[in-house]
Design a protein around this motif. Structure first.
Motif, PDB file in Angstrom:
ATOM      1  N   SER A 126      -3.654   3.833  -9.609  1.00 26.39           N
ATOM      2  CA  SER A 126      -4.441   3.555  -8.408  1.00 26.39           C
ATOM      3  C   SER A 126      -5.221   2.257  -8.553  1.00 26.39           C
ATOM      4  O   SER A 126      -5.339   1.477  -7.598  1.00 26.39           O
ATOM      5  N   VAL A 127      -5.767   2.018  -9.754  1.00 25.81           N
ATOM      6  CA  VAL A 127      -6.491   0.766  -9.993  1.00 25.81           C
ATOM      7  C   VAL A 127      -5.539  -0.422  -9.878  1.00 25.81           C
ATOM      8  O   VAL A 127      -5.860  -1.443  -9.257  1.00 25.81           O
ATOM      9  N   GLY A 128      -4.350  -0.287 -10.483  1.00 28.43           N
ATOM     10  CA  GLY A 128      -3.366  -1.360 -10.373  1.00 28.43           C
ATOM     11  C   GLY A 128      -2.950  -1.602  -8.939  1.00 28.43           C
ATOM     12  O   GLY A 128      -2.800  -2.761  -8.511  1.00 28.43           O
TER      13      GLY A 128
ATOM     14  N   TYR B 230      -4.749  -1.094  -6.296  1.00 29.32           N
ATOM     15  CA  TYR B 230      -5.875  -1.708  -5.594  1.00 29.32           C
ATOM     16  C   TYR B 230      -5.885  -3.222  -5.777  1.00 29.32           C
ATOM     17  O   TYR B 230      -5.990  -3.982  -4.814  1.00 29.32           O
ATOM     18  N   TYR B 231      -5.749  -3.666  -7.021  1.00 28.01           N
ATOM     19  CA  TYR B 231      -5.788  -5.104  -7.277  1.00 28.01           C
ATOM     20  C   TYR B 231      -4.523  -5.804  -6.770  1.00 28.01           C
ATOM     21  O   TYR B 231      -4.566  -6.980  -6.405  1.00 28.01           O
ATOM     22  N   LEU B 232      -3.399  -5.084  -6.763  1.00 24.60           N
ATOM     23  CA  LEU B 232      -2.181  -5.668  -6.211  1.00 24.60           C
ATOM     24  C   LEU B 232      -2.321  -5.868  -4.700  1.00 24.60           C
ATOM     25  O   LEU B 232      -1.864  -6.876  -4.147  1.00 24.60           O
ATOM     26  N   GLU B 233      -2.961  -4.909  -4.038  1.00 26.61           N
ATOM     27  CA  GLU B 233      -3.204  -5.053  -2.605  1.00 26.61           C
ATOM     28  C   GLU B 233      -4.114  -6.248  -2.324  1.00 26.61           C
ATOM     29  O   GLU B 233      -3.888  -7.009  -1.377  1.00 26.61           O
ATOM     30  N   ARG B 234      -5.152  -6.421  -3.127  1.00 26.53           N
ATOM     31  CA  ARG B 234      -6.043  -7.560  -2.938  1.00 26.53           C
ATOM     32  C   ARG B 234      -5.322  -8.885  -3.160  1.00 26.53           C
ATOM     33  O   ARG B 234      -5.592  -9.883  -2.497  1.00 26.53           O
ATOM     34  N   HIS B 235      -4.372  -8.885  -4.108  1.00 31.18           N
ATOM     35  CA  HIS B 235      -3.627 -10.114  -4.387  1.00 31.18           C
ATOM     36  C   HIS B 235      -2.800 -10.538  -3.177  1.00 31.18           C
ATOM     37  O   HIS B 235      -2.794 -11.718  -2.794  1.00 31.18           O
TER      38      HIS B 235
ATOM     39  N   PRO C 134       0.793  -1.242   0.000  1.00 27.42           N
ATOM     40  CA  PRO C 134       0.000   0.000   0.000  1.00 27.42           C
ATOM     41  C   PRO C 134       0.819   1.282   0.000  1.00 27.42           C
ATOM     42  O   PRO C 134       0.615   2.146  -0.867  1.00 27.42           O
ATOM     43  N   PRO C 135       1.787   1.459   0.920  1.00 24.76           N
ATOM     44  CA  PRO C 135       2.581   2.696   0.856  1.00 24.76           C
ATOM     45  C   PRO C 135       3.482   2.775  -0.370  1.00 24.76           C
ATOM     46  O   PRO C 135       3.791   3.867  -0.841  1.00 24.76           O
ATOM     47  N   THR C 136       3.890   1.610  -0.902  1.00 21.88           N
ATOM     48  CA  THR C 136       4.690   1.635  -2.127  1.00 21.88           C
ATOM     49  C   THR C 136       3.874   2.155  -3.296  1.00 21.88           C
ATOM     50  O   THR C 136       4.376   2.904  -4.146  1.00 21.88           O
ATOM     51  N   GLY C 137       2.600   1.761  -3.360  1.00 24.10           N
ATOM     52  CA  GLY C 137       1.720   2.312  -4.390  1.00 24.10           C
ATOM     53  C   GLY C 137       1.570   3.810  -4.256  1.00 24.10           C
ATOM     54  O   GLY C 137       1.578   4.549  -5.261  1.00 24.10           O
ATOM     55  N   ASN C 138       1.450   4.291  -3.030  1.00 23.95           N
ATOM     56  CA  ASN C 138       1.364   5.741  -2.818  1.00 23.95           C
ATOM     57  C   ASN C 138       2.656   6.433  -3.239  1.00 23.95           C
ATOM     58  O   ASN C 138       2.626   7.534  -3.815  1.00 23.95           O
ATOM     59  N   GLU C 139       3.786   5.805  -2.946  1.00 24.20           N
ATOM     60  CA  GLU C 139       5.066   6.388  -3.339  1.00 24.20           C
ATOM     61  C   GLU C 139       5.206   6.428  -4.857  1.00 24.20           C
ATOM     62  O   GLU C 139       5.777   7.368  -5.415  1.00 24.20           O
ATOM     63  N   THR C 140       4.681   5.407  -5.544  1.00 22.15           N
ATOM     64  CA  THR C 140       4.744   5.393  -7.004  1.00 22.15           C
ATOM     65  C   THR C 140       3.927   6.533  -7.596  1.00 22.15           C
ATOM     66  O   THR C 140       4.371   7.228  -8.520  1.00 22.15           O
TER      67      THR C 140
ATOM     68  N   VAL D 230      -5.157  11.140 -15.286  1.00 23.13           N
ATOM     69  CA  VAL D 230      -5.457   9.883 -15.990  1.00 23.13           C
ATOM     70  C   VAL D 230      -4.454   8.809 -15.591  1.00 23.13           C
ATOM     71  O   VAL D 230      -4.827   7.670 -15.253  1.00 23.13           O
ATOM     72  N   VAL D 231      -3.171   9.141 -15.606  1.00 25.16           N
ATOM     73  CA  VAL D 231      -2.146   8.133 -15.298  1.00 25.16           C
ATOM     74  C   VAL D 231      -2.208   7.718 -13.833  1.00 25.16           C
ATOM     75  O   VAL D 231      -2.088   6.524 -13.509  1.00 25.16           O
TER      76      VAL D 231
END
Length: 306
Positions: free
Chosen positions: A266-268, A270-275, A209-215, A260-261
């Motif tokens: 964010s969608v990616g 989300y699904y990575l977190e669920r995985h 989760p924080p890595t996604g935010n950092e990205t 847009v990007v």
């Protein structure tokens, strides 16, 4: 009179299950929708925003190239940050005091100085070291040719990101129960094998989760490289409005592309977190399920008959 609940012949299946009403949520939603509608109407009907110009440059070739360079920078810098950050995080947890101190010093320095200053420093590295030998005899590389604006951008953003990623990875490692590493040691695994095969896979649930935010933050931070004349998204927009003097429409174009990007990322995320959260009780809800739960329509009234 005897109530229905007190009647001995009444069964649970005779009752009607009705979802709880939430009128306050609907009122709040209507207020928010009304405010957003008025704001959108004001923006869309204001000719000073230059929407025809926005539509024209939204598909411009130079803007598209800027988007590609922005994505490349984001990917490269996050790769450098995640790889080096993992090494630093492991160093912060090392029993060796020298390694632990060096890792702490790295985080202290790169988090303590602004990233823009670091970008400018790497861009002007040739002023300090005109020739780079890396301690190898007979090697003398020209720093002006080696440290290009793109290279300075990757070094500045990537090394800075490594300091933050190291703390994220370290928190993920510490979230894994110590008994896991003790059990791995009892099985004969080395410390590196334990970290790679046992600790890090379990820590990913906390790290992702924080890595996604950092990205997403890195994607927006790449706009700073415009000061180095790297033709990213913002620099491409600046180059156009410096020629046409249509500043606001071009900034809107850049903003739309950033939104847009970041939405796609964010969608990616989300699904990575669920995985990585599979098997957890706190599995994230899907967007549709979140919407239904917010308005209390995730359950429907059902009537059971005997």
């Amino acid at each position: 009179m005897t109530s229905i609940a007190e009647r001995p012949d009444t069964k649970a299946a005779d009752f009607v299950i009705v979802a709880r009403r939430h009128p306050g949520r609907w009122v709040a939603a209507l207020v928010v929708v009304a405010i957003l509608g008025l704001l959108c109407w004001s923006v869309l009907t204001n000719d000073r925003f230059g929407w025809p110009t926005v539509g024209t440059y939204l598909r411009d070739v130079s803007i598209g190239r800027g988007v590609v360079i922005t994505l490349e920078l984001t990917g490269l810098c996050m790769l450098v940050g995640l790889t080096l950050g993992t090494v630093i995080a492991v160093g912060r947890l090392s029993p060796n005091p020298v390694v632990r101190g060096a890792a702490f010093g790295y985080v202290w320095f790169f988090r303590g100085t602004p990233v823009l200053v670091q970008l400018l420093f790497w861009f002007n590295l040739a002023a300090l070291y005109p020739k780079l030998s890396f301690g190898i005899p007979g090697v003398a590389l020209n720093a002006n040719e080696l440290i290009t604006p793109m290279m300075a951008a990757v070094l500045g953003l990537g090394l800075n990101e490594a300091a933050y990623m190291s703390e994220i990875v370290r928190a993920g490692i510490l979230s894994v129960d110590r008994g896991q590493s003790e059990a791995a040691g009892a099985l004969g695994l080395t410390r590196i094998e334990t970290m790679r095969r046992v600790i890090l896979p379990q820590a990913m649930r906390v790290i992702i989760p924080p890595t996604g935010n950092e990205t997403i933050g890195m994607l927006k931070t790449t706009s700073l490289v415009s000061v180095l004349a790297v033709p990213d998204l913002l620099y491409s927009a600046q180059a156009i409005y410096a020629r046409t003097f249509e500043t606001i429409p071009l900034l809107i174009v850049a903003s739309i592309w950033y939104v847009v990007v970041t939405s796609i990322l964010s969608v990616g995320q989300y699904y990575l977190e669920r995985h990585y959260a599979r098997g957890s009780k706190n599995l994230a809800l899907t967007p549709v399920a979140q919407l239904r739960s917010a308005f209390g329509i995730d359950r429907f009234a059902t009537r059971r008959t005997r």
